[in-house]
Design a protein around this motif. Sequence first.
Motif, short mmCIF file in Angstrom:
data_model
loop_
_atom_site.label_atom_id
_atom_site.label_comp_id
_atom_site.label_asym_id
_atom_site.label_seq_id
_atom_site.Cartn_x
_atom_site.Cartn_y
_atom_site.Cartn_z
N ASN A 1 -21.39 3.31 -17.93
CA ASN A 1 -20.93 2.65 -16.72
C ASN A 1 -21.61 3.19 -15.47
O ASN A 1 -21.88 4.37 -15.38
CB ASN A 1 -19.42 2.87 -16.53
N LEU B 1 -20.43 3.66 -11.83
CA LEU B 1 -19.13 3.64 -11.18
C LEU B 1 -19.22 3.01 -9.80
O LEU B 1 -20.27 3.01 -9.16
CB LEU B 1 -18.58 5.06 -11.09
N THR B 2 -18.09 2.50 -9.33
CA THR B 2 -17.97 1.87 -8.03
C THR B 2 -17.09 2.74 -7.15
O THR B 2 -16.06 3.23 -7.60
CB THR B 2 -17.35 0.47 -8.18
N ASP C 1 -14.28 3.77 -4.88
CA ASP C 1 -12.94 3.22 -4.64
C ASP C 1 -12.67 2.98 -3.17
O ASP C 1 -11.78 2.21 -2.83
CB ASP C 1 -11.88 4.17 -5.21
N ARG D 1 -12.70 4.90 -17.21
CA ARG D 1 -13.78 4.53 -16.27
C ARG D 1 -15.07 5.26 -16.59
O ARG D 1 -16.16 4.71 -16.47
CB ARG D 1 -13.36 4.85 -14.83
N GLU E 1 -15.72 -0.27 -16.13
CA GLU E 1 -15.73 -0.29 -14.66
C GLU E 1 -15.85 -1.71 -14.13
O GLU E 1 -15.20 -2.08 -13.16
CB GLU E 1 -16.87 0.59 -14.15
N GLN E 2 -16.67 -2.53 -14.77
CA GLN E 2 -16.81 -3.92 -14.34
C GLN E 2 -15.58 -4.74 -14.73
O GLN E 2 -15.07 -5.52 -13.94
CB GLN E 2 -18.06 -4.54 -14.95
N ARG F 1 -12.42 -3.85 -15.35
CA ARG F 1 -11.10 -3.46 -14.84
C ARG F 1 -10.66 -4.28 -13.63
O ARG F 1 -9.47 -4.47 -13.40
CB ARG F 1 -11.04 -1.97 -14.53
#
Length: 182
Positions: free
Chosen positions: A29, A31-32, A34, A130, A137-138, A140
Amino acid sequence: MSHLHTPANGPGGVDRDGYLPPWPVDYPNVLTCDACGVPIERPGQGMLRWLSHAVPTGSPPRRSRLTVVHHASYTPSGRHADCYVPPPADCSWGDEHLAYVCGAEGVCRLLKMVNCDGLPFLEAAVMIHRLLVPGYEQARRYERQAAAEALLDAAPLDGLLRPQDVREMLLHVDRWEEEMEP
């Protein structure tokens, strides 16, 4: 507890030339953040952050609100305040570079925070998903849409999607993104 990592004391951070390594080739993943919603391009550009609550002397520590944010040097706008907000009263932020929490080492650190620092188990479990479940991650972001369309076998809505649910959801992400556009 916050740790300062230097090039000499651990893998994955900034090396002597200031180079930030990419996500590991087999890392599932990207991550993005938050706080701002922008992807974190390399593990050295992001932080795992949590609240450390003030507790009476002699009491065990208490942590909560586990999040992923850009490192202050890598906020998309270049403004530190975009991804870092002041903590609530009687709390402080603790953090760790994402480069040090990816993989088995990260799982061990998160479980230690549950066991020793009062981090709620569900928060740690969601973060482990995550970090380790491919596509999580995408997917969720679309848990409610998947539940509404009965795509999830158990429809937990607790952030603990099973890998097979994530795979099924990823087949529908493009359509859901189109439906969300104005």
